[in-house]
Design an enzyme around this catalytic site. Structure first.
Site: not given
Length: 337
Positions: A118, A145, A193
């Site tokens: 990411s 995250y 989401k």
């Protein structure tokens, strides 16, 4: 018998679009790995062709029993992608440890392994957005995250898994893996989401409901309100990059690569593109940013795509305007018809 392709997170945003593109390329021998839960996520799988669907836990049990050793590739997109998730232990188990298990299994069976990293690993961008291996250990993610993703990147680097090397610690026959640092991906089938949807999706919903878009004010003098910048990538391009590497042999070159367009655009650009796609004049209101985000907000992201290009991906990326127009008109407006 055809060699299966395994897609984890298959009912998720990028995963669902990946399976659809595999189908479009004539690939139907696909094992989907995901939890459908009790919401409506299952609806996104309607119309797709695949061999089977199993939960992440069931999948671990199957591979422990020797299943899928003839798989062609593992496209590991399954993860908790909520940047606001506070349970660090859950993120470590889900995003780091599970990925290690799958990677080791794939390598031991000489199966191509492509996984989702990411752009959140870059933190505030103080070290830039260069995906060079020497830079990766210096990055400081802003949230758990991002750190859970960086943990696996660092582990793979430590064990020389991105490229064949004589001192690599994993006993394989030269298999390489590919990690893709997805930047701001937007496109169809992200509805489930919730708050983690793209601002394209949120903007469409706001315009339909109120006729205007709300964007965060800037708290840094070098950026005017709405002129914070992101590298927005259309999901079709993200999928194309993913499959470019996933469908190569296990011993093909690997690497930790940015998956972004290399061109930063402002939030105003994005909102304007949504209004244009809906045939409406722009109407934007700037609102205060929640306090919990103010110290963890990226004001600028832009993928350095030199390493991606050097690795053999040569296609041009869809412009923000073209991607937003197709998304809004072919997905939302046609669906609501």
């Amino acid at each position: 018998m055809a060699r299966p392709i395994i897609v984890t997170g298959a009912a998720g945003f990028i995963g669902r679009n990946t399976v659809a593109e595999l189908n479009a390329r004539g690939e139907n021998e696909i094992i989907l790995v995901d939890e459908l839960g009790k919401d409506e996520k299952w609806k996104d799988l309607v119309g797709l062709r695949y061999e089977d669907i199993v939960t992440p836990e069931e999948f671990l049990g199957l591979i422990e029993d020797g299943a899928f050793v003839n798989a062609r590739s593992v496209i590991h997109l399954g993860a908790c992608s909520a940047t606001t998730e506070k349970d660090a232990d859950f993120l470590v188990r889900n995003n780091y440890q599970y990925t290690r298990v799958l990677c080791n299994w794939a390598l031991s069976n000489e199966i191509r392994f492509v996984y989702a990293s990411s752009a959140a690993t870059y933190g505030d961008g103080a070290e830039g957005y260069d995906d060079a291996d020497a830079v990766t250990p210096t990055l400081k993610p802003l949230n758990m995250y991002g750190y859970s993703k960086q943990m696996f990147d660092l582990w793979a680097l430590k064990h020389h898994l991105f490229n064949s090397a004589p001192d690599r610690s994993h006993e394989t026959s030269g298999s390489n893996i590919v990690g893709l640092k997805y930047f701001n991906v937007f496109g169809p089938y992200e509805d489930h989401k919730g708050d983690m949807r793209s601002v394209v999706s949120k903007s469409y919903e706001q315009i339909r409901g109120t006729g205007e878009v709300k964007l965060f004010k800037s708290y840094r003098p070098e950026y005017k309100d709405g002129e914070q910048m992101r590298d927005f990538i259309y999901v079709k391009d993200a999928v194309d990059v993913t499959l470019h590497f996933a469908l190569q042999p296990a011993d093909a070159p690997g690497g930790l690569l940015n998956c972004g367009t290399g061109k930063a655009r402002t939030w105003i650009d994005l909102a304007t593109a949504v209004f244009d796609a809906m045939g409406l004049p722009p109407k934007i209101e700037f609102i205060e940013m929640p306090e919990q985000l103010q110290g963890k907000y990226q004001y600028f992201t832009q993928a350095n795509d030199a390493k991606l290009r050097a690795a053999g991906y040569t296609k041009p990326f869809t412009s923000l305007e073209d991607g937003v127009r197709e998304y809004i008109q072919e997905y939302y407006l046609r669906r609501e018809g």
